[in-house]
Design an enzyme around this catalytic site. Structure first.
Site, PDB file in Angstrom:
ATOM      1  N   ASP A   1      38.618  50.528  32.893  1.00 32.44           N
ATOM      2  CA  ASP A   1      39.965  50.682  32.356  1.00 32.44           C
ATOM      3  C   ASP A   1      40.459  49.321  31.867  1.00 32.44           C
ATOM      4  O   ASP A   1      39.705  48.354  31.838  1.00 32.44           O
ATOM      5  CB  ASP A   1      40.912  51.322  33.372  1.00 32.44           C
TER       6      ASP A   1
ATOM      7  N   SER B   1      47.222  47.884  33.909  1.00 34.64           N
ATOM      8  CA  SER B   1      46.017  48.653  34.214  1.00 34.64           C
ATOM      9  C   SER B   1      45.668  49.667  33.125  1.00 34.64           C
ATOM     10  O   SER B   1      45.393  49.300  31.992  1.00 34.64           O
ATOM     11  CB  SER B   1      46.183  49.318  35.580  1.00 34.64           C
TER      12      SER B   1
ATOM     13  N   ASP C   1      42.239  46.836  32.910  1.00 31.80           N
ATOM     14  CA  ASP C   1      42.095  45.603  33.696  1.00 31.80           C
ATOM     15  C   ASP C   1      40.809  45.588  34.509  1.00 31.80           C
ATOM     16  O   ASP C   1      40.604  44.710  35.345  1.00 31.80           O
ATOM     17  CB  ASP C   1      43.315  45.363  34.582  1.00 31.80           C
TER      18      ASP C   1
ATOM     19  N   ASP D   1      39.489  47.373  36.949  1.00 30.58           N
ATOM     20  CA  ASP D   1      39.399  47.559  38.400  1.00 30.58           C
ATOM     21  C   ASP D   1      38.958  48.977  38.768  1.00 30.58           C
ATOM     22  O   ASP D   1      38.846  49.310  39.941  1.00 30.58           O
ATOM     23  CB  ASP D   1      40.718  47.205  39.097  1.00 30.58           C
TER      24      ASP D   1
END
Length: 445
Positions: free
Chosen positions: A244, A105, A246, A248
């Site tokens: 960010d 992440s 990833d 999400d």
């Protein structure tokens, strides 16, 4: 059963250090594969989709996972670099057995992690994660050669997901006349997010879209908004959107360079939905600003607080049968659009609110004033239980009585460090600061 490997968001750590090593990840793939094989329908063969972000270690961990699944007799589809929510969507859309994302992440490139999605595009139930942990304690073997899993590329993953994102934006609206800066954090959405907004009509300036394996989240993205603020001002854009690594989570910047966090974005989403069709309630976290609680009450919208973390926000949304939630960090959930948090989809909900209302972000939030918050971190001995400190509890009760309905107190232990976090909200910043210091002083003795 105590968890050994799975945290609130899968398995995560520093690459090369247990558990994020090639041998462990191969065993993890095998363990997950054996659990899937046991639960499959008699006539079907499990098929798993694997996606990753742009970290250099993704290549190594993808190969290890693929080997583990193949050894368990599970077929693998490789999506390449894709946002976490894209894997959730594609797993469900393609009727696959499970989805796996290799990502850490918003963390730096040295870290990585593995998270799983069920066939329905939701995070795995706790019971299944515990089954996988139990299987990890068994020796790894290999199915007979004729039963080994195959692997192939999913060539149209990007196009499928772009069309899905666009489908969450109202058909009667478009983004023509809107100049957007999109910051992809050199992460998984670098080849997707700019095209989504462009295909809906926006003029797009992309930044943080040159991943090299080592620069994910570095100086760009939702955790480093300075680059976006500068780009919005330099390009005289109407809006900036930062994802960010990833993709999400998100944050949004207006033309003046003001950053809007998840609390403000949640307020805008709820306000917009109330304009279209009244909703019953929304979910925040223990850290959500009290101003939202007050505003939602005035709007006739229920409000519930979950523990910090999008996983817990999702749990409360499901318990209540509600659809919209989020946390200040920018993890937003719109369950009427997607099964999981999605930065691109959430950004489209904010853009639709702007288009539908004809107002700016500043105008949409001018009727809510966030309560000042004071947060003090106090170092304590490992294992310290603040709930057994009578002086602290008495001071907390006294402060809460003085604040009444004009503020609140939150005390919680850090999940990663020997710290107690003391947070006080009040309509007056000086009062919040004074009250927080009073409580923290009881911990410092």
């Amino acid at each position: 059963m105590t968890r050994q490997y799975f945290g609130t968001d899968g398995v995560r750590g520093k690459v090369g250090t247990s558990p994020i090593t090639p041998d462990f990840v191969m065993r993890l793939g095998y363990a997950a594969g054996t659990v899937l094989t046991k639960s499959r329908k008699a006539s079907s063969r499990p098929v798993v989709l694997i996606g990753k972000d742009t970290r250099i270690s993704g290549y190594m961990l993808e190969a290890a996972l693929e080997a583990g699944f193949s050894a368990a007799g599970v077929d693998v589809m490789l999506a390449g670099p894709m946002p976490t929510p894209a894997i959730a969507y594609l797993t469900r859309a393609l009727r696959l057995s499970a989805g796996v994302v290799i990502s850490a992440s918003h963390n730096p490139y040295e870290d990585n992690g593995i998270k799983f999605f069920s066939a329905s595009g939701n995070k795995l139930p706790d019971a299944i994660e515990l089954e996988i942990e139990a299987a990890l304690n068994e020796p790894m073997s290999c199915v007979a050669s004729e039963k080994l899993g195959r692997a192939k590329r999913l060539d149209d993953a990007r196009g499928r997901y772009i069309e899905f994102c666009k489908s969450t934006f109202p058909n009667e609206l478009d983004l023509r006349g809107t100049k957007l800066v999109v910051d992809c954090a050199h992460g998984a959405a670098y080849h997707i997010a700019p095209d989504v907004f462009h295909e809906l009509g926006a003029e797009v300036i992309a930044i943080g879209n040159q991943p090299n394996g080592f620069n994910i989240n570095e100086g760009y993205g939702a955790t480093a908004p300075a680059a976006l603020v500068e780009a919005v001002r330099a390009n005289q854009a109407h809006l900036g959107i930062a994802l960010d690594g990833d993709a999400d989570r998100l944050l949004v910047v207006d033309a003046a360079g003001r950053v809007y966090n998840g609390d403000e974005l949640l307020y805008i989403m709820v306000k917009d939905r109330m304009r279209v069709r009244p909703i019953e309630g929304a979910v925040g976290t223990l850290m959500t600003n009290m101003a939202l609680e007050v505003a939602f009450k005035e709007m006739g919208v229920g409000f519930a607080r979950a523990n910090v973390g999008d996983r817990y926000v999702l749990e409360v949304l499901r318990e209540r049968g509600w659809q919209v939630g989020g946390e200040g960090s920018g993890h937003m959930l719109c369950l009427d659009k997607h099964t999981t948090g999605d930065g691109i989809v959430s950004a489209l909900q904010i853009l639709s609110a702007l288009k539908r209302s004809g107002l700016s972000l500043a105008e949409l939030t001018q009727d809510i004033e966030m309560f000042p918050q004071t947060l003090i971190n106090v170092k304590v001995e490992p294992g310290f239980d603040w709930k057994k400190n009578k002086e602290l509890l008495a001071e907390k009760e006294a402060v809460e009585a003085e604040l009444g309905d004009k503020g609140r107190v939150l005390i919680r232990a850090s999940g990663t460090e020997p710290l107690i976090r003391v947070m006080v909200e009040a309509k007056d910043a000086d009062i919040a600061d004074k009250m927080a210091r009073r409580i923290a002083a009881k911990l410092s003795k």
